[in-house]
Design a protein around this motif. Structure first.
Motif, short mmCIF file in Angstrom:
data_model
loop_
_atom_site.label_atom_id
_atom_site.label_comp_id
_atom_site.label_asym_id
_atom_site.label_seq_id
_atom_site.Cartn_x
_atom_site.Cartn_y
_atom_site.Cartn_z
N ASP A 67 47.15 42.19 62.01
CA ASP A 67 48.06 41.07 61.71
C ASP A 67 47.37 39.85 61.14
OD1 ASP A 67 50.23 42.58 62.58
OD2 ASP A 67 50.05 41.89 64.65
N THR A 68 46.32 40.07 60.35
CA THR A 68 45.70 38.97 59.62
C THR A 68 46.17 39.01 58.17
OG1 THR A 68 43.72 40.33 59.24
CG2 THR A 68 43.68 38.80 61.11
N PRO A 69 46.22 37.85 57.51
CA PRO A 69 46.77 37.81 56.15
C PRO A 69 45.73 38.23 55.11
CG PRO A 69 46.16 35.61 56.85
CD PRO A 69 45.93 36.50 58.03
N GLY A 70 46.23 38.66 53.97
CA GLY A 70 45.37 39.01 52.85
C GLY A 70 45.71 38.21 51.61
N LEU A 71 44.88 38.39 50.58
CA LEU A 71 45.12 37.81 49.26
C LEU A 71 44.71 38.82 48.21
CD1 LEU A 71 44.25 33.99 48.93
CD2 LEU A 71 46.26 35.20 48.04
N HIS A 72 45.39 39.97 48.24
CA HIS A 72 45.05 41.01 47.27
C HIS A 72 46.27 41.74 46.73
CE1 HIS A 72 45.40 43.92 50.64
NE2 HIS A 72 44.71 43.03 51.33
N THR A 73 47.49 41.21 47.02
CA THR A 73 48.71 41.77 46.45
C THR A 73 49.63 40.64 46.04
OG1 THR A 73 50.06 41.83 48.49
CG2 THR A 73 48.56 43.69 48.11
N PRO A 74 50.52 40.89 45.07
CA PRO A 74 51.47 39.85 44.66
C PRO A 74 52.36 39.39 45.81
CG PRO A 74 51.35 41.55 42.99
CD PRO A 74 50.55 42.06 44.16
N ALA A 149 28.81 45.27 44.11
CA ALA A 149 29.43 44.70 42.92
C ALA A 149 30.95 44.61 43.09
CB ALA A 149 29.09 45.55 41.69
N ARG A 150 31.53 45.62 43.74
CA ARG A 150 32.98 45.61 43.95
C ARG A 150 33.38 44.49 44.92
NH1 ARG A 150 33.27 50.41 45.53
NH2 ARG A 150 33.32 51.25 43.41
N ALA A 151 32.54 44.25 45.93
CA ALA A 151 32.84 43.18 46.88
C ALA A 151 32.82 41.81 46.19
CB ALA A 151 31.85 43.21 48.04
N VAL A 152 31.90 41.63 45.26
CA VAL A 152 31.88 40.39 44.48
C VAL A 152 33.18 40.28 43.67
CG1 VAL A 152 30.71 39.10 42.65
CG2 VAL A 152 29.36 40.33 44.36
N GLU A 153 33.57 41.37 43.03
CA GLU A 153 34.80 41.37 42.24
C GLU A 153 36.03 41.12 43.11
OE1 GLU A 153 35.30 41.40 38.96
OE2 GLU A 153 33.12 41.29 38.75
N ASP A 154 36.01 41.65 44.33
CA ASP A 154 37.13 41.41 45.24
C ASP A 154 37.26 39.93 45.57
OD1 ASP A 154 37.91 44.07 45.41
OD2 ASP A 154 36.66 44.49 47.17
N HIS A 155 36.14 39.25 45.74
CA HIS A 155 36.18 37.81 46.00
C HIS A 155 36.70 37.05 44.76
CE1 HIS A 155 33.70 38.69 49.56
NE2 HIS A 155 34.11 37.52 50.00
N ILE A 156 36.31 37.51 43.59
CA ILE A 156 36.81 36.88 42.36
C ILE A 156 38.32 37.07 42.25
CG2 ILE A 156 36.79 37.01 39.84
CD1 ILE A 156 33.82 37.76 40.02
N SER A 157 38.78 38.30 42.47
CA SER A 157 40.21 38.59 42.37
C SER A 157 41.01 37.79 43.38
CB SER A 157 40.43 40.09 42.60
OG SER A 157 41.80 40.41 42.59
N ALA A 158 40.51 37.72 44.63
CA ALA A 158 41.22 36.95 45.66
C ALA A 158 41.24 35.47 45.32
CB ALA A 158 40.57 37.18 47.02
N THR A 159 40.18 34.99 44.70
CA THR A 159 40.13 33.59 44.28
C THR A 159 41.18 33.30 43.21
OG1 THR A 159 37.78 33.39 44.85
CG2 THR A 159 38.65 31.86 43.20
N LYS A 160 41.32 34.21 42.27
CA LYS A 160 42.37 34.04 41.26
C LYS A 160 43.76 34.05 41.91
CE LYS A 160 39.70 36.10 37.47
NZ LYS A 160 39.58 37.27 36.55
N TYR A 161 43.94 34.95 42.85
CA TYR A 161 45.20 34.98 43.58
C TYR A 161 45.42 33.68 44.34
CZ TYR A 161 46.73 39.87 42.93
OH TYR A 161 47.24 41.03 42.42
N ALA A 162 44.34 33.12 44.89
CA ALA A 162 44.47 31.85 45.62
C ALA A 162 44.98 30.74 44.71
CB ALA A 162 43.12 31.46 46.22
N MET A 163 44.52 30.73 43.47
CA MET A 163 45.00 29.72 42.52
C MET A 163 46.48 29.99 42.19
SD MET A 163 42.46 27.68 42.13
CE MET A 163 42.18 28.03 43.88
N ASP A 164 46.84 31.27 42.03
CA ASP A 164 48.25 31.61 41.79
C ASP A 164 49.12 31.16 42.95
OD1 ASP A 164 47.48 32.78 39.41
OD2 ASP A 164 47.54 34.83 40.20
#
Length: 357
Positions: A67-74, A149-164
């Motif tokens: 029950d913790t939140p994520g930032l990897h889906t619309p 490398a994927r973990a770095v990309e996951d942080h980038i993707s979540a950061t973009k989602y955070a801005m959205d």
């Protein structure tokens, strides 16, 4: 309490006070999605100079608790947007804390029962709570270079989602025994490649994540949380002072918005980081022995001593949504209820009264 109510420039933000709401897991999201109650909860606390959210997983495999939140889906983005809108409507400022839990997880949280990931295949020795009892953390799978490398990309993707989602910035969780901290510590990182062994190698992953996220949204929107000598989740740092001296030295050229220091080891390390870090330092100081949590008096004291630029407070924010007003009025303060810290409904979450109630 005059220092607590001075303004502070943090990146491009001007904080109206130096009281920061510390990140605190509340375990009330559903399938990784925040509920409308979260918008009410955070908006009630918009009087903070800065809110830092609970730890939020940047990817499925980064989840460590139920029950913790994520930032990897619309869908998660839309739910967080309701939170940030509610905070901004009350003129608040809010950063999301990105927390990849690394080995602090369990196959029951992941598709196809995958193992959690970590710098080395070393189990934490701890357990994960579920509604059906406690489960042992398994031995994680050691990350290969593609995983890193994927973990770095996951942080980038979540950061973009955070801005959205409308966040003012992100905080990287490199503390409390989670993935970035696992790379830093020599007992959890026993790699023999470029990400393990020497101090310079062990700090490499955290610096790469910080650099990548800063390149994505600008360093003025990025903070990082550290907890030198913290033994949470099975961490043991044999010599934390040179480790964090090197990490701060490597982070300095990035010009991050802030370093958020959870004081766990001796104050000497805090003073060292204060001397070395040229930017804003947020300190979560030692709790007072008598009360077990940071008080307004202890927060004011570290500001007066010049140990930091702002103070993060945890427990008092849980029980006192109008904490700045209560500090100005010299109390009274609601007592937090530990039985409602994690999970549940509005009780112990959005029902603590404000002074004007």
């Amino acid at each position: 309490m005059s220092r607590l109510f001075e303004t502070l420039h943090l990146g491009k933000l001007t904080l109206p006070n130096r009281l920061v709401m510390a990140p605190m897991t509340r375990s009330r999201a559903r399938n990784g999605v925040q509920t409308p109650l979260a918008a009410e909860y955070y908006a009630q606390r918009a009087g903070a100079g800065l809110i830092i959210t609970e730890g939020t997983q940047p990817c499925v495999i980064g989840q460590g608790y139920i029950d913790t939140p994520g930032l990897h889906t619309p869908e998660q983005v839309e739910a967080w947007r309701r939170v940030t809108d509610a905070v901004h409507e009350k003129q608040g400022r809010i950063f999301v804390q990105l927390m990849h839990s690394g080995r602090i997880g369990h196959p029951s949280l992941y598709p196809d029962g995958a193992l959690p990931l970590a710098p080395s295949a070393i189990a934490s020795g701890g357990q994960m709570y579920t509604g059906e009892g406690m489960l042992n953390h398994p031995t994680p799978r050691e990350m290969d270079l593609d995983d890193i490398a994927r973990a770095v990309e996951d942080h980038i993707s979540a950061t973009k989602y955070a801005m959205d989602a409308g966040f003012d910035g992100v905080e990287l969780h490199a503390a409390n025994g989670y993935l970035l901290h696992q790379f830093l510590a020599d007992n959890t990182n026993q790699r023999t490649d470029a990400y393990g062994g020497s101090v310079d190698n062990r700090i490499r992953f955290a610096v790469e994540v910080a650099q990548a996220v800063s390149d994505t949204i600008g360093p003025e929107r990025v903070g990082i949380r550290l907890s030198p000598a913290n033994t949470s989740n099975g961490i043991k740092e044999s010599d934390p002072a040179p480790l964090y001296e090197s990490l701060i030295r490597a982070l300095t050229p990035l010009n991050l918005a802030y370093v958020h220091l959870m004081e766990f080891g001796g104050r000497d390390i805090t003073k060292m980081i204060r001397r070395q870090w040229p930017g804003v330092l947020i300190l979560n100081p030692h709790a007072t022995p008598e009360e077990g949590f940071v008080t307004p008096e202890s927060a004011e004291a570290v500001l007066e001593e010049g140990l930091c630029d702002a103070v993060s407070i945890g427990s008092l924010w849980l029980a006192n949504p109008d904490l700045p007003a209560r500090i100005k009025a010299d109390g009274p303060f609601n007592a937090p209820d530990p039985d409602t810290f994690y999970g549940g409904d509005h009780r112990g979450y959005t029902d603590y009264p404000a002074l004007d109630d």
